[in-house]
Design a protein around this motif. Sequence first.
Motif, PDB file in Angstrom:
ATOM      1  N   CYS A 127       0.911  -1.044  -0.085  1.00 34.00           N
ATOM      2  CA  CYS A 127      -0.125   0.058   0.059  1.00 34.00           C
ATOM      3  C   CYS A 127       0.818   1.317  -0.187  1.00 34.00           C
ATOM      4  CB  CYS A 127      -0.942  -0.167   1.348  1.00 34.00           C
ATOM      5  SG  CYS A 127      -2.189   1.220   1.451  1.00 34.00           S
ATOM      6  N   CYS A 183      -1.230  -1.587  -4.671  1.00 32.08           N
ATOM      7  CA  CYS A 183      -2.625  -1.733  -4.070  1.00 32.08           C
ATOM      8  C   CYS A 183      -3.417  -0.862  -5.200  1.00 32.08           C
ATOM      9  CB  CYS A 183      -2.647  -1.077  -2.721  1.00 32.08           C
ATOM     10  SG  CYS A 183      -2.094   0.688  -2.696  1.00 32.08           S
ATOM     11  N   HIS A 187      -7.055   0.275  -3.687  1.00 29.80           N
ATOM     12  CA  HIS A 187      -7.387   1.514  -3.312  1.00 29.80           C
ATOM     13  C   HIS A 187      -6.825   2.468  -4.152  1.00 29.80           C
ATOM     14  CE1 HIS A 187      -5.778  -0.587   0.654  1.00 29.80           C
ATOM     15  NE2 HIS A 187      -6.943  -0.634   0.654  1.00 29.80           N
ATOM     16  N   HIS A 189      -5.204   6.490  -4.234  1.00 28.45           N
ATOM     17  CA  HIS A 189      -4.588   7.401  -3.275  1.00 28.45           C
ATOM     18  C   HIS A 189      -4.754   8.740  -3.747  1.00 28.45           C
ATOM     19  CE1 HIS A 189      -3.030   4.364  -0.333  1.00 28.45           C
ATOM     20  NE2 HIS A 189      -2.951   3.563  -1.063  1.00 28.45           N
ATOM     21  N   ARG A 195      -6.523   6.806   1.441  1.00 26.29           N
ATOM     22  CA  ARG A 195      -7.072   6.045   0.618  1.00 26.29           C
ATOM     23  C   ARG A 195      -8.470   5.702   0.423  1.00 26.29           C
ATOM     24  NH1 ARG A 195      -4.950   0.523   3.899  1.00 26.29           N
ATOM     25  NH2 ARG A 195      -6.449   0.728   5.679  1.00 26.29           N
TER      26      ARG A 195
END
Length: 219
Positions: A127, A183, A187, A189, A195
Amino acid sequence: MYFEAVSGPSSYNNEEKTSLQYVLEHQPMSRRGYTVNARTEKREVFVPKTDVPSPETYQMDLNIIPETKRAFKPFNAASVRFPIVARSTDVPGPGSYECDVKQNRQVHMLHSFGGRTKLIPAIKTKCMPLNRDKCVICLKQPIGDYYQYRNEILCGDCFNFNWQWQEKFKRTYLQAFQKVRDCSHVHEHSGTSARIQLVDNRIMKKLQRKEAYLSLYWP
């Protein structure tokens, strides 16, 4: 003059309620005698059934010897013992496939005393707001899943090439690399540490279980 005694309100004659005749008339009756303080009664006698067929109506006559077909060879030696599929030429022979296959493969789980088991994903998800990892061989940003060991990054093509030819890294060293991915599929960002979740947790766990099972056969 004689006066008859009259019972008052909320009272009754004790002699009438405790006599034998009152008990026989008001005591509960049971045919099996299971209830509390119940007297048994004569059970019902079931009439036996006589209108049933005799054995001669449905049983075969054992005095007649049944006809049997004579075998072509003694002990039916010429009969087909195996199905046609097993004798087909389309089935590969024992030497055409790998026999030493790992049996009883199980998905790796993380256990703890008194806690629930947790699935260890086959591919680690990193992440990060922006993926800046680059392969140490081709110096290009990897597309899709790639491999990482400490600070060394290898894309899928370079890893497979070195695994086969062992040009820069030995195969024993490549075994320490772990398959990772960013990710971006889970997600969003937008360049920040915050996120936004794109996939539901239930769907994500289902995909991780399926991926962990398939990785046992196709790593």
